[in-house]
Design an enzyme around this catalytic site. Structure first.
Site, short mmCIF file in Angstrom:
data_model
loop_
_atom_site.label_atom_id
_atom_site.label_comp_id
_atom_site.label_asym_id
_atom_site.label_seq_id
_atom_site.Cartn_x
_atom_site.Cartn_y
_atom_site.Cartn_z
N GLY A 11 -5.62 -9.20 6.30
CA GLY A 11 -5.24 -10.57 6.67
C GLY A 11 -6.34 -11.51 6.24
N CYS B 173 -6.60 -10.93 0.23
CA CYS B 173 -6.31 -10.48 1.58
C CYS B 173 -7.50 -9.64 2.00
CB CYS B 173 -5.04 -9.62 1.50
SG CYS B 173 -4.64 -8.70 3.00
N GLU C 190 22.30 -13.70 10.29
CA GLU C 190 20.86 -13.83 9.99
C GLU C 190 20.66 -14.06 8.49
OE1 GLU C 190 18.75 -11.07 13.43
OE2 GLU C 190 19.68 -10.09 11.71
N ARG D 218 -11.83 2.08 8.42
CA ARG D 218 -10.47 2.50 8.08
C ARG D 218 -10.51 3.78 7.23
NH1 ARG D 218 -5.40 -0.15 4.77
NH2 ARG D 218 -3.88 0.14 6.39
N LYS E 235 -1.53 -8.33 -4.88
CA LYS E 235 -2.17 -8.62 -3.59
C LYS E 235 -3.47 -7.83 -3.59
CE LYS E 235 -1.24 -7.87 1.38
NZ LYS E 235 -0.18 -7.39 2.29
N ASP F 178 -11.65 -18.00 2.32
CA ASP F 178 -12.69 -18.99 2.03
C ASP F 178 -12.43 -19.62 0.68
OD1 ASP F 178 -14.07 -17.30 -0.06
OD2 ASP F 178 -14.30 -15.97 1.66
N ASP G 113 0.82 -1.21 0.00
CA ASP G 113 0.00 0.00 0.00
C ASP G 113 0.86 1.27 0.00
OD1 ASP G 113 -2.11 1.70 0.30
OD2 ASP G 113 -2.80 0.88 2.22
#
Ligand code: DGJ
Length: 729
Positions: free
Chosen positions: A528, A525, A613, A442, A475, A533, A366
């Site tokens: 989240g 999404c 890492e 939102r 997404k 489904d 976003d």
């Protein structure tokens, strides 16, 4: 195998391990006679019990047969208002204002292959499927009801759908139309539902059915974070390996209701479909309505097998080419690394930090378009913000590609900010009742996706973006529930159609994208997992599982999700520690172990990682890719309940049992921890295995006695055990 006994009007659906049967009786009522472990067949209506019960009416044509009542009989698709006072499946309101449904069997048809549903997601396939269509009629309302059954024998999967046609001369208002009704002549069942909220989705909740109706639903316009359109009914003692269980799923992404009713006769009825609240579809003469598909798996051998049958069916018969069974990219998403605060150079820097670590795709989240510097503005203006990204995607994408990664993009097509050009030009394109202040979610409004012109506009904007640069992934986000549901495009008496038409609109746009960009991977999404489904999975083979990226919470969310949905559907990423949502500290290894039981990716600035890492990340992506098929397509076993046990443990095993990956994340550190062994599943008891390339473990020992767990030092330590059968030469 479907067996039609036309003479006795008995219809039997056999799958590998189960049998399902219906019978049209002497009054042409379609009785549900049996669903459970596979039987040889025959007419099972001998199982049905009849009794004269006070206040249970008898159909008119039953005369004095006082023990014949719709109120006590198991019906295949329940009637409404004509003597059955349990949950109805369908309700017609013709012009006389009555609200009844009295369905009688009329005929049936057997077809090879799987039926499809126009404009709706549905399981698909070839001749391995059989379809049964049963025709029922309400003679007074002149309504035809077609019940569709798809049988995928090997998967123990039975799909169902319902089509209602107005064959009269007047208008009929369809007040409810369930996709599935399932009557049980037994009361000793538990109901398991998957409940939660934003950042804590699909937590299992299990309780014995008690008298009355127990129901989960969504009236949020999407299937929701709060309840999932998947429920289980099972015997009280059923666990992962034992007991009879029935899983029921709705292949739909909008409002739904799953209601189970236990009656005074200790019978149970499950009804699953679109939530009747705010639903009303007007059918003019000749018009039809199709209810979304539902799917059932019955497992006589516990919850684990039920899940594996669903996983396989979803992977192989719902998710479509080219993503069905195919490799998906390991991705890196900038959201938690930058939120809205980025420039092209910063993104390239972040992508640069991911280069060489085995990451295939960089996703810009976003904030890249319109005036989107915060979540207060910009939605709907799908044009690149040139201040942040000078030269647009044409300039940015090649820079990312030069780092060896494909490029993906975040979109939220269904929404509009009031502070946007789109809203200023088309204020009536947002859902809302004129003259009534609308609720914001939102700080945004919902576009009326039931309207073709709105979808066309958004689709054109998306195409412009996709055509401007090589984008291989999007997404597709959706960050609020629907409120103030009212469409300027529909008359007053059709406003009860808006929520369903909205979902059909979302499906329409997704299908157009699929048609025009067949190789584009779409991850859906909704903040989240607010729309996790099977309906969405038909269009988007993976779904961002939760905005909660903490490994420990995630393992609980992924545990609940695994009862129905396969690993390959679960979007999961490694993010920073301490975690941004709950502040928990976990090791990179543990975060990797959790995210690897999903599509696997990263959601952090990898450029800030230490060399050690980075070495861990490189090993993780290499390990994931090496064992991709096992992780994504292997048989999934839950080895613990992370809500109750001191650790989360699960396993993916190859169907032939020759290899397996066992993962475990322990709980908080514990002094003097007890000795524990983890019993594995899905191995061949006759074979011997190495564990992480070492040792010699007999399969029967690993499954019956278990693998001794090490003593963990520190909180939330993790373990991955790769088991490989030793060849017998
Ligand atoms: C909600 C999503 O779940 C997040 O991952 C992120 O994409 C934000 N929306 C962006 O607004």
């Amino acid at each position: 195998m479907i067996i039609l006994d036309q003479e006795n009007r008995v219809f039997t659906l056999h799958t590998q391990n189960t049998t399902y049967q219906m019978k049209a009786d002497r009054h042409s009522i379609l009785l549900h006679t049996y669903y459970g472990p596979r039987l040889r067949g025959g007419d099972l209506s001998c199982l049905i019990q009849y009794a004269d019960r006070g206040f249970s009416p008898n159909p008119n044509e039953a005369g004095d047969e006082r023990d014949y009542s719709l109120d006590t009989l198991p019906q295949e698709y329940s009637s409404c208002g004509v003597g059955d006072f349990r949950l109805p499946s369908v309700e017609f309101e013709p012009e006389d204002g009555s609200r009844l449904a009295d369905l009688r069997y009329e005929g049936c048809e057997l077809r090879r292959g799987k039926y499809g549903l126009e404009g709706l997601p549905a399981f698909w396939g070839g001749d391995e499927w059989e379809t049964l269509v049963i025709r029922m009629r309400d003679a007074a309302a002149k309504m035809l009801v077609e019940l569709y059954y798809g049988v995928l024998e090997e998967r123990d999967l039975i799909t169902r759908a319902v089509r209602v046609v107005n064959q009269g001369t007047g208008t009929v208002r369809l007040r409810r139309c369930a996709s599935l009704c399932l009557d049980f002549q037994r009361g000793d069942l538990d109901l398991i539902t998957f409940d939660g909220c934003h950042t804590m989705e699909r937590c299992p909740s299990r309780a014995p059915l008690r008298p009355g109706i127990q129901c989960v639903n969504s009236v949020r316009g999407a299937s929701s974070h709060h309840h999932n359109p998947f429920v289980i009914l099972c015997e009280h003692g059923a666990n992962e390996d034992y007991g009879l269980c029935y899983g029921a799923m709705l292949v739909y992404s909008g409002n739904f209701q799953a209601a189970a009713e236990r009656t005074w006769l200790e019978n149970n009825r499950l009804v699953l479909g679109i939530d009747p609240c705010n639903f009303c579809f007007t059918l003019a003469p000749g018009e039809a309505f199709t209810a979304p598909e539902a799917a059932l798996v019955c497992s006589p051998a516990g919850l684990g097998r039920m899940s594996r049958q669903f996983h396989r069916s979803l992977r192989e018969n719902l998710i479509r080419d080219p993503f069905q069974g195919k490799r998906r990219p390991v991705l890196m998403n900038n959201w938690e690394a930058t939120y809205f605060d980025f420039t092209a150079d910063r993104l390239v820097e972040i992508a640069g930090g991911a280069a060489g670590l085995g990451i295939d795709l960089f996703v810009m989240d976003d904030g890249w378009f319109g005036s989107r510097d915060t979540d207060l503005s910009g939605l709907g203006d799908w044009e690149v913000n040139q201040e942040k990204l000078p030269g647009g995607l044409e300039a940015l994408v090649p820079r990312i590609r030069a780092l060896g990664m494909d490029f993906g993009l975040w979109l939220e097509p269904e929404m509009v900010s009031e502070n946007s050009r789109l809203y200023r030009e088309h204020p009536d394109w947002a859902l809302g009742v004129p003259g009534r202040p609308r609720a914001r979610g939102r700080s945004q409004l919902v576009l009326d996706f039931s309207r073709r012109e709105v979808r066309d506009y958004i689709y054109k904007a998306i195409r412009n973006i996709l055509d401007s640069a090589g984008i291989t992934y999007i997404k597709w986000d959706m960050n609020r529930s629907l409120s103030d549901v009212w469409s300027a495009a529909l008359p007053a008496d059709r406003q009860g159609e808006v929520c369903h038409r909205y979902v059909l609109g979302v499906y329409d746009l997704l299908e157009r994208l699929r048609r025009d960009y067949p190789r584009l991977l779409i991850e859906s999404c909704s903040g989240g997992g607010g729309r996790f489904d099977a309906g969405m999975l038909y269009y988007t083979p993976q779904i961002w599982c939760s905005d909660n990226t903490d490994a420990v919470d995630r393992l609980r969310i992924q545990y609940g999700t695994s009862f129905c949905y396969p690993v390959s559907a679960v979007g999961a990423h490694v993010s920073v520690s301490p975690n941004e949502q709950n502040g928990r500290v976990t090791s990179l290894e543990t975060r990797g172990t959790a995210a690897m039981s999903g599509t696997f990716g990263f959601e952090m600035d990898l450029g800030r990682c230490t060399p050690e890492e980075r070495a861990v990340i490189r090993r993780q992506t290499a390990f994931f890719k090496e064992h991709y098929d096992l992780i994504q397509n292997g048989d999934y076993y839950r080895l613990s309940d992370p809500f109750a046990d001191p650790y989360a443990a699960w396993e993916q095993a190859a169907p032939d049992g020759r290899e397996a990956l066992v993962s475990l994340v322990a709980g908080p550190a514990q002094a003097a921890a007890p000795f524990r062994r983890l019993r594995l599943r899905g191995l061949d008891p006759a074979l011997r295995y190495t564990v992480n390339g070492q040792g010699d473990y007999p399969g029967d020992v690993l499954m019956e006695a278990g693998y001794p767990l090490p003593m963990f030092q520190g909180d939330y330590q993790s373990l991955q055990l790769y088991l490989s059968a030793v060849s017998e030469d």
